[in-house]
Design a protein around this motif. Structure first.
Motif, mmCIF file in Angstrom:
data_model
loop_
_atom_site.group_PDB
_atom_site.id
_atom_site.type_symbol
_atom_site.label_atom_id
_atom_site.label_comp_id
_atom_site.label_asym_id
_atom_site.label_seq_id
_atom_site.Cartn_x
_atom_site.Cartn_y
_atom_site.Cartn_z
ATOM 1 N N CYS A 311 40.476 35.755 45.954
ATOM 2 C CA CYS A 311 41.327 36.703 46.824
ATOM 3 C C CYS A 311 40.558 37.892 47.058
ATOM 4 O O CYS A 311 40.978 38.607 48.163
ATOM 5 N N ARG A 312 39.990 38.376 45.903
ATOM 6 C CA ARG A 312 39.310 39.804 46.186
ATOM 7 C C ARG A 312 40.498 41.022 46.090
ATOM 8 O O ARG A 312 40.313 41.931 46.570
ATOM 9 N N GLY A 314 43.206 41.031 43.494
ATOM 10 C CA GLY A 314 43.891 41.224 42.141
ATOM 11 C C GLY A 314 44.838 40.081 41.964
ATOM 12 O O GLY A 314 45.669 40.164 41.253
ATOM 13 N N ILE A 315 45.043 39.135 42.879
ATOM 14 C CA ILE A 315 46.125 38.220 42.686
ATOM 15 C C ILE A 315 45.954 36.890 42.127
ATOM 16 O O ILE A 315 46.547 36.521 41.194
ATOM 17 N N ALA A 317 43.320 35.867 39.867
ATOM 18 C CA ALA A 317 42.624 35.897 38.741
ATOM 19 C C ALA A 317 41.412 35.244 38.430
ATOM 20 O O ALA A 317 40.931 35.078 37.266
ATOM 21 N N SER A 318 40.951 34.587 39.566
ATOM 22 C CA SER A 318 39.594 33.645 39.453
ATOM 23 C C SER A 318 38.474 34.839 39.157
ATOM 24 O O SER A 318 37.425 34.115 38.571
ATOM 25 N N ARG A 345 40.254 42.076 35.861
ATOM 26 C CA ARG A 345 40.004 41.642 37.273
ATOM 27 C C ARG A 345 38.761 42.383 37.889
ATOM 28 O O ARG A 345 39.104 43.312 38.240
ATOM 29 N N CYS A 347 37.760 42.432 40.655
ATOM 30 C CA CYS A 347 37.820 42.657 42.003
ATOM 31 C C CYS A 347 38.648 44.031 42.356
ATOM 32 O O CYS A 347 38.464 44.557 43.298
#
Ligand code: FES
Length: 359
Positions: A311-312, A314-315, A317-318, A345, A347
């Protein structure tokens, strides 16, 4: 001019399996195969998802719904999830995530994009993206699920938080969900109410759907605790800015499930705090000069690394990675984190001084 029609390019996806097998074993390079495939049709790729813009329609004064037709590579995407969308402009690749408001079996998806003050990619998509243009999309992510135990559902959105909830709503109604549903949408101005005609048409057809708009910029504005308590629903799915979602979370006392997704604008850094820092990417053995102003994800990419991400914002978690040393700042809240070996995170984390991360 594509050498094959779009429909054939989509149908070719399963037939490319032997080429994927050869690439997986290192006998072919995926980039070389993709180069040949895109000559047949600009969306055709071995693994990556490319899509062509099929239609644009304004669904609020500041929101555009884009219908895209994807190649045959998306797997298991669901309405209500989010995808990262990339656009190459003047040699620079821009990416941002948007919610899927619809996912069709024929490869058609719909994304809704809201105009953001200063939002480079969003505004470029709204103002300049043309029908027929080709975009790249990253795999979908997002955990919101429709609670299917037959109890009433309350969907509460603020601003662009309406978009994943609309995706879930459309799907649930199409599957015949018949318990009461209330959709509450809080917006600043009347003209920001999105998909109004479609929602009203849905409410006409499905008597179990109630619609409720709150215009926070009008007298009597934001939703109050009393109003919220009067709205029906045993399960709550809420999406919007962090403050809105946290407020509903605090008010929620009913027995059903509570699912929330929030987004928060990044906090600009005071000019005095902008400084050069040293970044050490331990696993790749790189040390580079960075800036305290930018996210670690952007800076790692600028150094030629390719950290996993979705997502870039912060949603999802990847992009989670381990902080090995130094202090990082959360770009959303401004909070500082200094504990070694804690997950961060990338991002939404910027270096607060020299840092070392496990990347
Ligand atoms: S890319 Fe989704 S949390 Fe960082």
């Amino acid at each position: 001019m594509p050498m094959i029609p779009f429909s054939l390019a989509r149908r070719l996806a399963p037939a490319l399996q032997p080429l994927r097998w050869l690439c997986a074993r290192g006998w072919l390079r995926e980039a070389d195969v993709d180069l040949c495939l895109r000559l047949l049709h600009p969306v055709l790729r071995l693994q990556r998802v490319f899509a062509q813009v099929e239609a644009r329609r304004w669904v609020a004064e500041d929101m555009l719904a884009l219908t895209l037709r994807c190649n045959g590579n998306p797997q298991g995407w669901r309405a209500g999830q989010h995808v990262q969308l990339y656009l190459q402009q003047d040699g620079v690749r821009h990416g941002r995530s948007y919610s899927l408001t619809a996912v069709g079996r024929d490869g058609r998806i719909e994304l809704a994009i809201k105009r953001q003050p200063g939002g480079r990619l969003s505004n470029m998509l709204l103002d300049r993206l043309a029908v027929g243009q080709v975009l790249e999309l990253a795999p979908a992510f997002g955990e919101l699920q429709w609670p299917d135990d037959g109890r009433a559902v309350l969907l509460a959105a603020a601003g662009s938080g309406i978009t994943p909830l609309l995706g879930l709503l459309r799907d649930a109604l199409a599957r015949g969900f018949s318990a009461p549903i209330t959709l509450l949408h809080q917006v600043r101005r009347q003209g920001q109410r999105a998909f109004v005609e479609e929602l009203q048409a849905l409410a006409e057809r499905h008597r179990n759907l109630q619609l409720c708009w709150v215009v926070s910029g009008a007298p009597g504005g934001r939703i109050s605790r009393e109003q919220f308590d009067e709205i029906g629903g045993e399960h709550l799915i809420a999406c919007g800015p962090q403050g809105f979602v946290e407020q509903l979370h605090g008010w929620w006392t009913r027995s059903g499930t509570l699912q929330v997704e929030s987004f928060s604008p990044l906090q600009p850094l005071a000019a005095d705090d902008v400084r050069d820092v040293q970044l050490r990417f331990a696993r790749s053995g790189q040390q580079v000069q960075g800036s305290s102003q930018l996210s670690l994800l952007e800076q790692a990419e600028a150094s030629g690394l390719r950290p996993a991400h979705g997502c870039r914002q912060g949603i999802c978690a990847s992009c989670t990675c381990t902080l090995l040393g130094g202090v990082v700042r959360d770009l959303r809240s401004g909070a500082l984190f200094a504990e070694p070996n804690q997950p961060i995170r990338l991002c939404v984390s910027a270096p607060h001084g020299d840092v070392e991360i496990d990347l």
